[in-house]
Design a protein around this motif. Structure first.
Motif, PDB file in Angstrom:
ATOM      1  N   PRO A 131     -23.763  13.936   9.582  1.00  0.00           N
ATOM      2  CA  PRO A 131     -22.575  14.443  10.286  1.00  0.00           C
ATOM      3  C   PRO A 131     -21.364  14.487   9.349  1.00  0.00           C
ATOM      4  O   PRO A 131     -21.129  13.551   8.583  1.00  0.00           O
ATOM      5  CB  PRO A 131     -22.356  13.423  11.407  1.00  0.00           C
ATOM      6  N   ALA A 132     -20.610  15.568   9.433  1.00  0.00           N
ATOM      7  CA  ALA A 132     -19.423  15.691   8.582  1.00  0.00           C
ATOM      8  C   ALA A 132     -18.443  14.536   8.778  1.00  0.00           C
ATOM      9  O   ALA A 132     -17.865  14.050   7.786  1.00  0.00           O
ATOM     10  CB  ALA A 132     -18.745  17.035   8.842  1.00  0.00           C
ATOM     11  N   PRO A 133     -18.225  14.032  10.015  1.00  0.00           N
ATOM     12  CA  PRO A 133     -17.315  12.882  10.144  1.00  0.00           C
ATOM     13  C   PRO A 133     -17.797  11.651   9.384  1.00  0.00           C
ATOM     14  O   PRO A 133     -16.983  10.858   8.898  1.00  0.00           O
ATOM     15  CB  PRO A 133     -17.294  12.623  11.662  1.00  0.00           C
ATOM     16  N   ALA A 134     -19.116  11.482   9.260  1.00  0.00           N
ATOM     17  CA  ALA A 134     -19.628  10.348   8.496  1.00  0.00           C
ATOM     18  C   ALA A 134     -19.334  10.511   7.019  1.00  0.00           C
ATOM     19  O   ALA A 134     -19.049   9.528   6.318  1.00  0.00           O
ATOM     20  CB  ALA A 134     -21.127  10.192   8.728  1.00  0.00           C
ATOM     21  N   ILE A 135     -19.400  11.741   6.513  1.00  0.00           N
ATOM     22  CA  ILE A 135     -19.045  11.977   5.106  1.00  0.00           C
ATOM     23  C   ILE A 135     -17.577  11.621   4.891  1.00  0.00           C
ATOM     24  O   ILE A 135     -17.223  10.948   3.911  1.00  0.00           O
ATOM     25  CB  ILE A 135     -19.326  13.436   4.709  1.00  0.00           C
ATOM     26  N   ARG A 136     -16.718  12.052   5.809  1.00  0.00           N
ATOM     27  CA  ARG A 136     -15.290  11.701   5.699  1.00  0.00           C
ATOM     28  C   ARG A 136     -15.117  10.187   5.695  1.00  0.00           C
ATOM     29  O   ARG A 136     -14.365   9.639   4.881  1.00  0.00           O
ATOM     30  CB  ARG A 136     -14.486  12.304   6.855  1.00  0.00           C
ATOM     31  N   LEU A 137     -15.796   9.492   6.612  1.00  0.00           N
ATOM     32  CA  LEU A 137     -15.634   8.042   6.694  1.00  0.00           C
ATOM     33  C   LEU A 137     -16.151   7.354   5.436  1.00  0.00           C
ATOM     34  O   LEU A 137     -15.579   6.344   4.992  1.00  0.00           O
ATOM     35  CB  LEU A 137     -16.355   7.509   7.934  1.00  0.00           C
ATOM     36  N   ALA A 138     -17.215   7.869   4.852  1.00  0.00           N
ATOM     37  CA  ALA A 138     -17.726   7.286   3.609  1.00  0.00           C
ATOM     38  C   ALA A 138     -16.701   7.403   2.489  1.00  0.00           C
ATOM     39  O   ALA A 138     -16.571   6.498   1.645  1.00  0.00           O
ATOM     40  CB  ALA A 138     -19.030   7.964   3.205  1.00  0.00           C
ATOM     41  N   LEU A 139     -15.958   8.505   2.460  1.00  0.00           N
ATOM     42  CA  LEU A 139     -14.923   8.703   1.444  1.00  0.00           C
ATOM     43  C   LEU A 139     -13.676   7.889   1.760  1.00  0.00           C
ATOM     44  O   LEU A 139     -13.087   7.253   0.872  1.00  0.00           O
ATOM     45  CB  LEU A 139     -14.567  10.183   1.341  1.00  0.00           C
ATOM     46  N   LEU A 140     -13.267   7.870   3.027  1.00  0.00           N
ATOM     47  CA  LEU A 140     -12.056   7.159   3.429  1.00  0.00           C
ATOM     48  C   LEU A 140     -12.186   5.648   3.279  1.00  0.00           C
ATOM     49  O   LEU A 140     -11.178   4.929   3.249  1.00  0.00           O
ATOM     50  CB  LEU A 140     -11.705   7.496   4.881  1.00  0.00           C
ATOM     51  N   ALA A 141     -13.414   5.145   3.181  1.00  0.00           N
ATOM     52  CA  ALA A 141     -13.627   3.709   3.006  1.00  0.00           C
ATOM     53  C   ALA A 141     -13.140   3.220   1.647  1.00  0.00           C
ATOM     54  O   ALA A 141     -13.051   2.002   1.419  1.00  0.00           O
ATOM     55  CB  ALA A 141     -15.106   3.375   3.184  1.00  0.00           C
ATOM     56  N   HIS A 142     -12.825   4.131   0.738  1.00  0.00           N
ATOM     57  CA  HIS A 142     -12.330   3.786  -0.593  1.00  0.00           C
ATOM     58  C   HIS A 142     -10.887   4.268  -0.734  1.00  0.00           C
ATOM     59  O   HIS A 142     -10.553   5.374  -0.301  1.00  0.00           O
ATOM     60  CB  HIS A 142     -13.193   4.440  -1.670  1.00  0.00           C
ATOM     61  N   HIS A 143     -10.043   3.443  -1.319  1.00  0.00           N
ATOM     62  CA  HIS A 143      -8.680   3.892  -1.565  1.00  0.00           C
ATOM     63  C   HIS A 143      -8.714   5.094  -2.504  1.00  0.00           C
ATOM     64  O   HIS A 143      -9.502   5.126  -3.461  1.00  0.00           O
ATOM     65  CB  HIS A 143      -7.847   2.773  -2.192  1.00  0.00           C
ATOM     66  N   TYR A 144      -7.866   6.066  -2.238  1.00  0.00           N
ATOM     67  CA  TYR A 144      -7.973   7.334  -2.962  1.00  0.00           C
ATOM     68  C   TYR A 144      -7.802   7.177  -4.466  1.00  0.00           C
ATOM     69  O   TYR A 144      -8.333   7.978  -5.247  1.00  0.00           O
ATOM     70  CB  TYR A 144      -6.956   8.359  -2.418  1.00  0.00           C
ATOM     71  N   ARG A 145      -7.101   6.141  -4.930  1.00  0.00           N
ATOM     72  CA  ARG A 145      -6.897   5.981  -6.372  1.00  0.00           C
ATOM     73  C   ARG A 145      -8.011   5.180  -7.050  1.00  0.00           C
ATOM     74  O   ARG A 145      -8.066   5.108  -8.277  1.00  0.00           O
ATOM     75  CB  ARG A 145      -5.549   5.305  -6.641  1.00  0.00           C
ATOM     76  N   ASP A 146      -8.892   4.574  -6.257  1.00  0.00           N
ATOM     77  CA  ASP A 146      -9.951   3.753  -6.838  1.00  0.00           C
ATOM     78  C   ASP A 146     -11.045   4.612  -7.468  1.00  0.00           C
ATOM     79  O   ASP A 146     -11.301   5.738  -7.020  1.00  0.00           O
ATOM     80  CB  ASP A 146     -10.597   2.872  -5.768  1.00  0.00           C
ATOM     81  N   GLU A 147     -11.699   4.069  -8.471  1.00  0.00           N
ATOM     82  CA  GLU A 147     -12.934   4.652  -8.975  1.00  0.00           C
ATOM     83  C   GLU A 147     -14.098   3.911  -8.311  1.00  0.00           C
ATOM     84  O   GLU A 147     -14.087   2.680  -8.217  1.00  0.00           O
ATOM     85  CB  GLU A 147     -13.012   4.533 -10.500  1.00  0.00           C
ATOM     86  N   TRP A 148     -15.083   4.629  -7.835  1.00  0.00           N
ATOM     87  CA  TRP A 148     -16.165   4.008  -7.080  1.00  0.00           C
ATOM     88  C   TRP A 148     -17.436   4.840  -7.220  1.00  0.00           C
ATOM     89  O   TRP A 148     -17.403   5.943  -7.787  1.00  0.00           O
ATOM     90  CB  TRP A 148     -15.771   3.852  -5.608  1.00  0.00           C
ATOM     91  N   GLU A 149     -18.531   4.313  -6.692  1.00  0.00           N
ATOM     92  CA  GLU A 149     -19.818   4.985  -6.832  1.00  0.00           C
ATOM     93  C   GLU A 149     -20.384   5.347  -5.466  1.00  0.00           C
ATOM     94  O   GLU A 149     -20.412   4.522  -4.550  1.00  0.00           O
ATOM     95  CB  GLU A 149     -20.811   4.094  -7.591  1.00  0.00           C
TER      96      GLU A 149
END
Length: 418
Positions: free
Chosen positions: A322-340
């Motif tokens: 689901p597209a909302p789950a993709i958004r939530l997976a991204l929003l779980a990280h602060h936008y300035r952080d580097e993550w995997e």
């Protein structure tokens, strides 16, 4: 001008939020992103259309989608412009490697990108500008820089000196530093050795003979056999990379606009030098705040087209994520952080989406208005989306007095339709 994509509805919420304080790359400080008037002006660099849209792209555009939503909640209007680099060396190289005509490849990828942005409910730009639509305007700007002495010609290899229409044109960073409110490195805060390394890695040509400074960037590339080119006041050719954003941003947003955004890999050379071009043209700084999203890794390496370790939004959607789950997976990280990006992170987002969709109405539960205050407070603090998610998580766990308002909060401020 190409069409962008359909604008999703944004619910109105009780009361009014406030413009966020954003980390400014140039100063390292958090600056208020409130505009001088009621219109917040935003420029975010767009895609070079091949291998679109991977999760790294989506993370960047979601960051500045969140910024737009917080501005709207603060009662501001938003004027958002974005380019498409639909002619550049990486695109031409991919077209040659795949045997697909470059224009066909670009159009395919632009359509795919628009579809992905629609599915993710990213607020579209009012001005969505392909470089190939503004060739004349870019050439005219380069001609102005030549006239002012902040640009110079370099003979194209294999041609005789002095043929203006076969010369490449370069930006003179030393001249620009003397005559405009800009110095190279002001945004990136890098030393010369670091800039030279990144220039070589990110589209520059520090070893090009005939340049006055190894860091001087290309403004105009004279026509080469087998490459697309356009007739202009400079002769046949095509724009360099950085000048396109300078011209498009100045045309649609003016100088000193509110926020220049993009991925952290654009800080140098792209944003540093496009700010220099704009300052040399206008006599003013390009933007008040320079904001950058952290890079996303996959399988232990930065997600990148060159490495091919891409997770594509379109493929996730085709798998039924689901597209909302993709958004939530991204929003779980602060936008300035580097993550995997990991499957575990996506699984957590799917569980969170289920929990939010199952939120209970409870007369003595958490006040939805209190949750709204908490979410607004977190987003005003440099777009702290993990903190905003945690506030809604707590409400979902305890039950709330007004689940309808919680759904509106998730939709309006986080773009998550429940």
């Amino acid at each position: 001008m190409p069409e962008s994509w359909a604008r999703p509805p944004v619910p109105r919420l009780p009361g009014t939020g406030r413009p966020p304080r954003l980390h400014d790359t140039a100063t390292g400080e958090r600056l208020c992103s409130a505009p001088d008037d009621v219109i917040a002006r935003l420029y975010v660099c767009g895609i070079t259309p091949y291998d679109a849209t991977h999760i790294g792209h989506a993370s960047t555009y979601l960051a500045f989608d969140t910024l737009q939503r917080v501005w709207l909640d603060a009662g501001l209007e938003v004027h958002y412009a974005q380019n498409i680099t639909d002619v550049d060396d990486p695109l031409l190289e991919r077209a040659e490697a795949t045997g697909v005509p470059w224009r066909e490849l670009a159009d395919q990828q632009i359509d795919l990108f628009r579809g992905d942005m629609t599915a993710l409910r990213i607020l579209p730009p009012q001005d969505y500008v392909a470089v190939t639509e503004v060739i004349d305007e870019i050439a005219d700007a380069v001609a102005v820089l030549l006239e002012r002495g902040t640009a110079y010609r370099v003979p194209t290899p294999g041609t005789a000196d002095g043929g203006a229409e076969t010369d490449d044109v370069y930006f003179d960073i030393a001249s620009a530093a003397r005559t405009s409110p800009w110095r190279i490195g002001e945004e990136s805060n890098l030393d010369r050795a670091e800039m030279l390394t990144l220039s070589a890695e990110r589209g520059g040509d520090p070893d090009r003979e005939g340049k006055r400074d190894a860091l001087d960037p290309l403004l105009w590339r004279a026509a080469r056999e087998g490459e697309p080119s356009w007739e202009s006041v400079l002769g046949r050719g095509r724009p360099g990379w950085h000048i396109e954003c300078s011209v498009i941003a100045l045309k649609h947003l003016g100088h000193d606009f509110t926020v220049q955004g993009g991925g952290a890999d654009l800080i140098f050379p792209h944003h540093d030098l496009s700010a220099g071009h704009a300052a040399a043209l206008s006599g003013h700084p390009l933007a008040k705040v320079f904001s950058h999203a952290g890079l996303v890794a996959y399988q232990g390496e930065k997600m990148s087209k060159s490495l091919g370790n891409l997770v594509l939004v379109s493929e996730l959607l085709q798998r039924g994520v689901p597209a909302p789950a993709i958004r939530l997976a991204l929003l779980a990280h602060h936008y300035r952080d580097e993550w995997e990006w990991t499957q575990e992170g996506l699984d957590r987002a799917l569980r969170r989406l289920d929990a939010w969709r199952s939120i209970r109405s409870k007369a003595d539960g958490t006040s939805a208005l209190d949750v709204l205050d908490q979410v607004r407070d977190r987003l005003a603090d440099d777009l702290d989306t993990p903190g905003a998610l945690a506030a809604i998580d707590a409400a979902a766990a305890s039950g709330v007095d007004d689940p309808t308002l919680i759904r509106a909060i998730a939709d309006a401020l986080l773009g998550v339709a429940l």
